[in-house]
Write an enzyme that holds these catalytic residues in place. Structure first.
Site, PDB file in Angstrom:
ATOM      1  N   PRO A   9       0.790  -1.229   0.000  1.00  0.00           N
ATOM      2  CG  PRO A   9      -0.199  -1.171   2.099  1.00  0.00           C
ATOM      3  CD  PRO A   9       0.481  -2.094   1.140  1.00  0.00           C
ATOM      4  CG  ASN A  10      -0.327   4.298   1.231  1.00  0.00           C
ATOM      5  OD1 ASN A  10      -1.284   4.813   0.664  1.00  0.00           O
ATOM      6  ND2 ASN A  10      -0.433   3.739   2.418  1.00  0.00           N
ATOM      7  NE  ARG A  17       4.092   6.711   1.381  1.00  0.00           N
ATOM      8  CZ  ARG A  17       4.265   5.507   1.940  1.00  0.00           C
ATOM      9  NH1 ARG A  17       4.706   4.480   1.226  1.00  0.00           N
ATOM     10  NH2 ARG A  17       4.001   5.330   3.202  1.00  0.00           N
ATOM     11  CE1 TYR A  22       8.839   5.254   2.823  1.00  0.00           C
ATOM     12  CE2 TYR A  22       7.250   7.037   3.042  1.00  0.00           C
ATOM     13  CZ  TYR A  22       7.779   5.842   3.490  1.00  0.00           C
ATOM     14  OH  TYR A  22       7.255   5.229   4.604  1.00  0.00           O
ATOM     15  CG  ASN A  74       8.440  -1.715   0.463  1.00  0.00           C
ATOM     16  OD1 ASN A  74       7.854  -1.875   1.537  1.00  0.00           O
ATOM     17  ND2 ASN A  74       9.030  -0.580   0.137  1.00  0.00           N
ATOM     18  CB  ALA A  77       1.523   0.149   6.545  1.00  0.00           C
ATOM     19  CD  GLU A  98      10.119  -7.271   5.369  1.00  0.00           C
ATOM     20  OE1 GLU A  98       9.463  -8.323   5.504  1.00  0.00           O
ATOM     21  OE2 GLU A  98      10.324  -6.476   6.297  1.00  0.00           O
ATOM     22  CG  HIS A 100      11.164  -2.037   4.831  1.00  0.00           C
ATOM     23  ND1 HIS A 100       9.811  -1.958   4.638  1.00  0.00           N
ATOM     24  CD2 HIS A 100      11.411  -3.233   5.426  1.00  0.00           C
ATOM     25  CE1 HIS A 100       9.254  -3.048   5.115  1.00  0.00           C
ATOM     26  NE2 HIS A 100      10.194  -3.849   5.589  1.00  0.00           N
ATOM     27  NE  ARG A 107       9.821   6.500   8.616  1.00  0.00           N
ATOM     28  CZ  ARG A 107       8.890   6.196   7.709  1.00  0.00           C
ATOM     29  NH1 ARG A 107       9.111   5.220   6.835  1.00  0.00           N
ATOM     30  NH2 ARG A 107       7.759   6.861   7.669  1.00  0.00           N
TER      31      ARG A 107
END
Ligand code: DQA
Length: 145
Positions: A9-10, A17, A22, A74, A77, A98, A100, A107
């Site tokens: 998502p996103n 964003r 990012y 990725n 969330a 995975e 990120h 964070r």
């Protein structure tokens, strides 16, 4: 090699964003960078994005049936809470990296937990969009299988 890169998502909102986190490259830039890399190296690549948990799970199962040999994901969330996605990743015996884009460990605390990483082969964190390319290199250049 038959590869799948998945984004949750996103991530289709890259370049829109939170640019300070990012970056300014958009999702289309990411897709073309990966497609060019795969083509140059002679790999078959599908790049997929969904804002839905079920969409990602359906794609993983479909990729398994079509003989995928390596996956870069990725989960966005979903990383932090999707047991359903974790179970889907755990179901298939294919190397999975995975990724990120941001350094999730720098964070908020809720981003420090990944429920999906323990069922992946490895993780690339905080190296920006290059992380996807590095994950692909691992899958194609090692005996990850
Ligand atoms: C992310 C980190 C997640 O915490 C966040 O929810 C994302 C992107 C990253 O690539 O840094 O959507 O996975």
């Amino acid at each position: 090699m038959k590869l799948l890169v998945m984004n949750g998502p996103n991530l289709n909102f890259l370049g829109i964003r939170e640019k300070g986190i990012y970056g300014t490259q958009d999702y289309a830039d990411l897709v073309s960078m990966l497609e060019e890399k795969a083509a140059a190296e002679g790999h078959e690549l599908e790049v997929f994005q969904s804002n839905y948990e079920g969409g990602l799970i359906d794609k993983l199962q479909e990729a398994y049936h079509s003989g995928v040999e390596g996956i870069v994901i990725n989960p966005g969330a979903f990383t932090h809470y999707s047991i359903a996605l974790r179970d889907a990743l755990a179901s298939i015996e294919v190397p999975i990296i995975e990724v990120h884009i941001s350094n999730v460990h720098k964070r908020e605390e809720f981003r420090h937990v990944s429920v999906t990483a323990p069922v992946c082969t490895g993780q690339v964190v905080g190296l920006g969009l290059r992380g996807y390319a590095l994950a692909m290199d691992y899958l194609t250049q090692s005996d990850a299988k």
